[in-house]
Design a protein around this motif. Structure first.
Motif, mmCIF file in Angstrom:
data_model
loop_
_atom_site.group_PDB
_atom_site.id
_atom_site.type_symbol
_atom_site.label_atom_id
_atom_site.label_comp_id
_atom_site.label_asym_id
_atom_site.label_seq_id
_atom_site.Cartn_x
_atom_site.Cartn_y
_atom_site.Cartn_z
ATOM 1 N N PRO A 201 0.812 -1.229 0.000
ATOM 2 C CA PRO A 201 0.000 0.000 0.000
ATOM 3 C C PRO A 201 0.840 1.271 0.000
ATOM 4 O O PRO A 201 0.448 2.274 -0.600
ATOM 5 N N GLU A 202 1.976 1.255 0.679
ATOM 6 C CA GLU A 202 2.802 2.466 0.757
ATOM 7 C C GLU A 202 3.346 2.847 -0.625
ATOM 8 O O GLU A 202 3.334 4.031 -0.994
ATOM 9 N N THR A 203 3.818 1.860 -1.361
ATOM 10 C CA THR A 203 4.374 2.156 -2.679
ATOM 11 C C THR A 203 3.267 2.454 -3.696
ATOM 12 O O THR A 203 3.466 3.257 -4.601
ATOM 13 N N ARG A 204 2.111 1.827 -3.535
ATOM 14 C CA ARG A 204 0.969 2.191 -4.394
ATOM 15 C C ARG A 204 0.600 3.655 -4.193
ATOM 16 O O ARG A 204 0.279 4.374 -5.147
ATOM 17 N N ASP A 205 0.644 4.100 -2.961
ATOM 18 C CA ASP A 205 0.315 5.496 -2.653
ATOM 19 C C ASP A 205 1.233 6.457 -3.396
ATOM 20 O O ASP A 205 0.779 7.425 -4.021
ATOM 21 N N VAL A 206 2.538 6.214 -3.318
ATOM 22 C CA VAL A 206 3.497 7.115 -3.959
ATOM 23 C C VAL A 206 3.363 7.023 -5.484
ATOM 24 O O VAL A 206 3.444 8.045 -6.178
ATOM 25 N N PHE A 207 3.171 5.827 -5.997
ATOM 26 C CA PHE A 207 2.958 5.656 -7.445
ATOM 27 C C PHE A 207 1.777 6.509 -7.899
ATOM 28 O O PHE A 207 1.861 7.228 -8.911
ATOM 29 N N TYR A 208 0.687 6.446 -7.168
ATOM 30 C CA TYR A 208 -0.527 7.205 -7.522
ATOM 31 C C TYR A 208 -0.260 8.708 -7.453
ATOM 32 O O TYR A 208 -0.671 9.468 -8.354
ATOM 33 N N ASP A 209 0.419 9.158 -6.414
ATOM 34 C CA ASP A 209 0.721 10.585 -6.290
ATOM 35 C C ASP A 209 1.577 11.071 -7.456
ATOM 36 O O ASP A 209 1.322 12.135 -8.036
ATOM 37 N N LEU A 210 2.602 10.313 -7.809
ATOM 38 C CA LEU A 210 3.469 10.697 -8.926
ATOM 39 C C LEU A 210 2.678 10.727 -10.238
ATOM 40 O O LEU A 210 2.854 11.637 -11.049
ATOM 41 N N ALA A 211 1.835 9.734 -10.450
ATOM 42 C CA ALA A 211 1.044 9.689 -11.681
ATOM 43 C C ALA A 211 0.097 10.870 -11.772
ATOM 44 O O ALA A 211 -0.033 11.499 -12.836
ATOM 45 N N CYS A 212 -0.568 11.209 -10.667
ATOM 46 C CA CYS A 212 -1.515 12.325 -10.687
ATOM 47 C C CYS A 212 -0.803 13.656 -10.894
ATOM 48 O O CYS A 212 -1.296 14.530 -11.627
ATOM 49 N N GLU A 213 0.351 13.837 -10.285
ATOM 50 C CA GLU A 213 1.110 15.065 -10.509
ATOM 51 C C GLU A 213 1.588 15.136 -11.952
ATOM 52 O O GLU A 213 1.563 16.205 -12.578
ATOM 53 N N GLY A 214 2.022 14.015 -12.516
ATOM 54 C CA GLY A 214 2.420 13.996 -13.918
ATOM 55 C C GLY A 214 1.275 14.336 -14.842
ATOM 56 O O GLY A 214 1.443 15.070 -15.825
ATOM 57 N N ALA A 215 0.081 13.825 -14.537
ATOM 58 C CA ALA A 215 -1.096 14.138 -15.349
ATOM 59 C C ALA A 215 -1.431 15.623 -15.283
ATOM 60 O O ALA A 215 -1.853 16.223 -16.291
ATOM 61 N N ALA A 216 -1.235 16.237 -14.116
ATOM 62 C CA ALA A 216 -1.498 17.678 -13.978
ATOM 63 C C ALA A 216 -0.507 18.491 -14.813
ATOM 64 O O ALA A 216 -0.874 19.508 -15.417
ATOM 65 N N ILE A 217 0.747 18.045 -14.863
ATOM 66 C CA ILE A 217 1.744 18.739 -15.690
ATOM 67 C C ILE A 217 1.372 18.618 -17.161
ATOM 68 O O ILE A 217 1.441 19.589 -17.924
ATOM 69 N N LEU A 237 -6.434 5.737 -14.416
ATOM 70 C CA LEU A 237 -5.846 5.705 -13.080
ATOM 71 C C LEU A 237 -5.800 7.092 -12.465
ATOM 72 O O LEU A 237 -6.141 7.284 -11.292
ATOM 73 N N THR A 238 -5.382 8.079 -13.250
ATOM 74 C CA THR A 238 -5.198 9.427 -12.702
ATOM 75 C C THR A 238 -6.506 10.189 -12.558
ATOM 76 O O THR A 238 -6.506 11.304 -12.031
ATOM 77 N N GLN A 239 -7.609 9.599 -13.013
ATOM 78 C CA GLN A 239 -8.916 10.226 -12.839
ATOM 79 C C GLN A 239 -9.749 9.525 -11.770
ATOM 80 O O GLN A 239 -10.874 9.927 -11.493
ATOM 81 N N GLU A 240 -9.182 8.469 -11.174
ATOM 82 C CA GLU A 240 -9.885 7.720 -10.151
ATOM 83 C C GLU A 240 -9.590 8.257 -8.760
ATOM 84 O O GLU A 240 -8.609 8.979 -8.551
ATOM 85 N N SER A 241 -10.412 7.863 -7.807
ATOM 86 C CA SER A 241 -10.113 8.157 -6.411
ATOM 87 C C SER A 241 -8.918 7.327 -5.967
ATOM 88 O O SER A 241 -8.536 6.347 -6.612
ATOM 89 N N ARG A 242 -8.341 7.706 -4.863
ATOM 90 C CA ARG A 242 -7.197 6.964 -4.342
ATOM 91 C C ARG A 242 -7.581 5.511 -4.051
ATOM 92 O O ARG A 242 -6.818 4.580 -4.351
ATOM 93 N N ALA A 243 -8.756 5.296 -3.482
ATOM 94 C CA ALA A 243 -9.184 3.930 -3.166
ATOM 95 C C ALA A 243 -9.342 3.103 -4.435
ATOM 96 O O ALA A 243 -8.928 1.933 -4.488
ATOM 97 N N GLU A 244 -9.943 3.688 -5.469
ATOM 98 C CA GLU A 244 -10.106 2.969 -6.735
ATOM 99 C C GLU A 244 -8.750 2.677 -7.366
ATOM 100 O O GLU A 244 -8.523 1.590 -7.922
ATOM 101 N N ALA A 245 -7.855 3.639 -7.295
ATOM 102 C CA ALA A 245 -6.518 3.442 -7.866
ATOM 103 C C ALA A 245 -5.773 2.328 -7.131
ATOM 104 O O ALA A 245 -5.069 1.527 -7.749
ATOM 105 N N HIS A 246 -5.916 2.282 -5.816
ATOM 106 C CA HIS A 246 -5.281 1.211 -5.054
ATOM 107 C C HIS A 246 -5.768 -0.153 -5.534
ATOM 108 O O HIS A 246 -4.976 -1.093 -5.682
ATOM 109 N N ARG A 247 -7.067 -0.276 -5.778
ATOM 110 C CA ARG A 247 -7.602 -1.554 -6.246
ATOM 111 C C ARG A 247 -7.043 -1.903 -7.624
ATOM 112 O O ARG A 247 -6.698 -3.065 -7.891
ATOM 113 N N ARG A 248 -6.960 -0.915 -8.504
ATOM 114 C CA ARG A 248 -6.428 -1.167 -9.845
ATOM 115 C C ARG A 248 -4.965 -1.605 -9.781
ATOM 116 O O ARG A 248 -4.564 -2.573 -10.447
#
Length: 315
Positions: A201-217, A237-248
């Motif tokens: 879960p910890e690494t999924r969290d950081v992966f999601y944060d990096l992906a969402c920031e990249g999508a914003a750029i 992935l970058t349009q989902e909630s954090r919980a949905e992204a974790h499941r994916r």
């Protein structure tokens, strides 16, 4: 006969070089001394196939004019290889990481440069031997400055391979660039094999944060990410909630584990294994610079960039 020069023929450059040679092209690899010597002595072997006879050299100045030039080195070797190459090219593409990967080619070759997204995997074993580790497609597209039809000409030189020509290559370039930053950032800091970063879960969290920031750029640059090849579907992935992204992401990790894909070592981890530098600027630094130009807050991307730069300088 089509002439091809591969600048920086490591794993991926060797795979593409063999493909061009098998299609009938006259190929020259510019490679490190041990690899070049082995290729000249015994041919280039991909997986367990018969060796392919290819010319290999170590000095880019010895490579002449060509129809197609492929830049396959790490980005930090661009200046040496492109600066040393004295010839011309009718078409030029790069299989490097990074959202700005086409810019050095456009600066050097002008209207011959095209954009490319390579989803092919390669690993270099002993000198003269490379493995084709992932059979994804290669996406090509003319840039706004490209002579029309140049990307299609490259695709035509590799018949039978998985190539796609896109009218607008920017969404694919950015989608791969964002995915690469998320994956390589987490792997580079944790040094985990690929599937493991999706199981925790910890690494999924950081992966999601990096992906969402990249999508914003990307959005600030006027580019919308796309759901392309592979299991990630980076736009979704970058349009989902954090919980949905974790499941994916968890499903991706579990799927890799079930398929026995438990020893995948992405390129940054291969560089760490060999004690070689990795592409902090091309993969991460360029994204941070673009974010700065738009005054975007990208705290995770910025922190990962700084930590990886420190890890590389201290290694």
């Amino acid at each position: 006969m089509t002439t091809v020069v591969v600048l920086g023929a490591g794993a991926l450059g060797s795979v593409y070089g063999a493909w061009f040679a098998e299609a009938g092209a006259d190929v020259t690899l510019v490679a490190r001394p041990a690899h070049a010597e082995a290729v000249n002595r015994s041919g280039l072997r991909i997986d367990d196939q018969a060796p392919v006879a290819i010319r290999a050299i170590t000095n880019p100045a010895q490579a002449g004019d060509c129809d197609i030039l492929l830049l396959a080195s790490k980005a930090f070797d661009n200046a040496e290889l492109l600066g040393g190459f004295r010839g011309s090219a009718q078409a030029a593409f790069s299989v490097q990481n990074g959202v700005r990967q086409a810019e050095p080619l456009a600066a050097r070759f002008g209207a011959a440069a095209v954009g490319c997204v390579s989803l092919v995997g390669g690993t270099l074993g002993e000198p003269g031997h490379a493995s084709h580790s992932f059979d994804g497609p290669t996406l090509l597209g003319d840039l706004s400055s490209t002579t029309p039809g140049t990307a299609a000409a490259i695709a035509a030189a590799l018949p039978g391979r998985k190539l796609e020509v896109h009218d607008d290559i920017a969404p694919a370039l950015w989608s791969k660039g964002v995915l690469a930053a998320a994956a390589m950032g987490v792997v580079g800091l944790t040094r985990l094999v690929y599937h493991r970063i999706f199981l925790l879960p910890e690494t999924r969290d950081v992966f999601y944060d990096l992906a969402c920031e990249g999508a914003a750029i990307a959005a600030a640059e006027g580019v919308e990410l796309i759901d392309g090849h592979g299991p990630f579907q980076i736009r979704a992935l970058t349009q989902e909630s954090r919980a949905e992204a974790h499941r994916r992401l968890l499903a991706v990790g579990e799927g890799m584990e079930a398929a026995g894909e438990t020893e995948v070592r992405v390129s940054i981890l291969q560089s760490i294994d060999r004690g070689r530098p990795f592409e902090v600027q091309a993969v991460f630094g360029d994204l941070v610079e673009i974010a700065n130009s738009h005054r975007l807050e990208v705290p995770t991307m910025r922190a990962v960039t700084r930590l990886l730069a420190a890890a590389m300088s201290g290694g």
